[in-house]
Design a protein around this motif. Structure first.
Motif, PDB file in Angstrom:
ATOM      1  N   GLY A 100       7.319  24.825  23.571  1.00 54.11           N
ATOM      2  CA  GLY A 100       7.623  23.456  23.170  1.00 54.11           C
ATOM      3  C   GLY A 100       9.116  23.190  23.163  1.00 54.11           C
ATOM      4  O   GLY A 100       9.550  22.061  22.985  1.00 54.11           O
ATOM      5  N   LEU A 101       9.920  24.220  23.375  1.00 50.47           N
ATOM      6  CA  LEU A 101      11.370  24.049  23.388  1.00 50.47           C
ATOM      7  C   LEU A 101      11.820  23.139  24.516  1.00 50.47           C
ATOM      8  O   LEU A 101      12.761  22.379  24.362  1.00 50.47           O
ATOM      9  N   SER A 102      11.147  23.178  25.639  1.00 48.96           N
ATOM     10  CA  SER A 102      11.584  22.340  26.756  1.00 48.96           C
ATOM     11  C   SER A 102      11.109  20.897  26.615  1.00 48.96           C
ATOM     12  O   SER A 102      11.366  20.074  27.474  1.00 48.96           O
ATOM     13  N   THR A 103      10.439  20.568  25.508  1.00 44.33           N
ATOM     14  CA  THR A 103      10.053  19.184  25.246  1.00 44.33           C
ATOM     15  C   THR A 103      11.307  18.351  25.178  1.00 44.33           C
ATOM     16  O   THR A 103      12.251  18.689  24.499  1.00 44.33           O
ATOM     17  N   GLY A 104      11.329  17.268  25.862  1.00 43.52           N
ATOM     18  CA  GLY A 104      12.518  16.415  25.813  1.00 43.52           C
ATOM     19  C   GLY A 104      12.941  15.912  27.172  1.00 43.52           C
ATOM     20  O   GLY A 104      12.975  14.743  27.372  1.00 43.52           O
ATOM     21  N   PRO A 105      13.242  16.715  28.142  1.00 43.66           N
ATOM     22  CA  PRO A 105      13.549  18.138  28.096  1.00 43.66           C
ATOM     23  C   PRO A 105      14.989  18.368  27.660  1.00 43.66           C
ATOM     24  O   PRO A 105      15.825  17.479  27.785  1.00 43.66           O
ATOM     25  N   HIS A 106      15.301  19.528  27.132  1.00 43.49           N
ATOM     26  CA  HIS A 106      16.658  19.845  26.707  1.00 43.49           C
ATOM     27  C   HIS A 106      17.473  20.349  27.901  1.00 43.49           C
ATOM     28  O   HIS A 106      16.931  20.605  28.967  1.00 43.49           O
ATOM     29  N   SER A 107      18.780  20.492  27.707  1.00 45.16           N
ATOM     30  CA  SER A 107      19.651  21.058  28.739  1.00 45.16           C
ATOM     31  C   SER A 107      19.670  22.563  28.556  1.00 45.16           C
ATOM     32  O   SER A 107      19.767  23.044  27.432  1.00 45.16           O
ATOM     33  N   SER A 108      19.582  23.305  29.664  1.00 40.69           N
ATOM     34  CA  SER A 108      19.507  24.757  29.529  1.00 40.69           C
ATOM     35  C   SER A 108      20.120  25.468  30.720  1.00 40.69           C
ATOM     36  O   SER A 108      20.163  24.936  31.828  1.00 40.69           O
ATOM     37  N   THR A 109      20.591  26.680  30.445  1.00 41.92           N
ATOM     38  CA  THR A 109      21.055  27.589  31.485  1.00 41.92           C
ATOM     39  C   THR A 109      20.289  28.895  31.324  1.00 41.92           C
ATOM     40  O   THR A 109      20.176  29.423  30.214  1.00 41.92           O
ATOM     41  N   LEU A 110      19.737  29.403  32.421  1.00 45.50           N
ATOM     42  CA  LEU A 110      18.986  30.652  32.444  1.00 45.50           C
ATOM     43  C   LEU A 110      19.829  31.670  33.204  1.00 45.50           C
ATOM     44  O   LEU A 110      20.205  31.438  34.354  1.00 45.50           O
ATOM     45  N   LEU A 111      20.143  32.798  32.536  1.00 46.63           N
ATOM     46  CA  LEU A 111      21.062  33.777  33.106  1.00 46.63           C
ATOM     47  C   LEU A 111      20.466  35.174  33.155  1.00 46.63           C
ATOM     48  O   LEU A 111      19.868  35.621  32.168  1.00 46.63           O
ATOM     49  N   GLY A 112      20.659  35.862  34.266  1.00 49.74           N
ATOM     50  CA  GLY A 112      20.361  37.288  34.349  1.00 49.74           C
ATOM     51  C   GLY A 112      21.635  38.040  34.016  1.00 49.74           C
ATOM     52  O   GLY A 112      22.693  37.744  34.579  1.00 49.74           O
TER      53      GLY A 112
END
Length: 140
Positions: A100-112
């Motif tokens: 449910g965190l991406s509800t909105g959706p929010h701004s995000s960065t996914l990093l390896g």
């Protein structure tokens, strides 16, 4: 108030926004990285990034509740995963989406990344959230 922006001239993100704008005078919480430790300080899901992501999301929810917020009020995250494999990063992101965190959706960065702070830690998430004037009601 939170305004979530998807920029028309950029490639449309699948489940996040390009930017989140928060009204002046709004109370914000800047959360330390949520980690996959249980209440006794032990790693949950050793060797399993998906299970660790689940624990991280549970811990992030606790952090948010402690400051009077919730997942729906998160405006930005950084998701760190110890892996160089896009499939592993995607599997962790699926846990984030399902939370449910991406509800909105929010701004995000996914990093390896190569390494995180605790031995055996594979996932960490930092977040910024709006703290509403009236705390959200608990589903519990």
């Amino acid at each position: 108030m939170i305004q979530r922006v998807t920029v028309p001239g950029l490639f449309p993100p699948p489940t996040y926004s390009h930017a989140s704008v928060v009204e002046t005078g709004t109370k914000l919480a800047f959360l330390a990285g949520a980690v996959p430790l249980d209440a006794d300080g032990k790693i949950v899901g050793a060797g399993d990034p998906v299970r660790q992501a689940g624990q991280v999301m549970a811990n992030l929810g606790e952090q948010l509740r402690a400051v009077g917020s919730d997942l729906a009020h998160v405006v930005s995250t950084d998701v760190y995963v110890v892996s160089s494999e896009p499939a592993v990063l995607s599997a962790v992101w699926e846990v984030v989406e399902a939370s449910g965190l991406s509800t909105g959706p929010h701004s995000s960065t996914l990093l390896g990344v190569a390494c995180l702070g605790y031995t055996g830690q594979l996932v960490e998430i930092t977040a910024t959230a709006v703290v509403p004037e009236t705390p959200p009601t608990s589903a519990a």
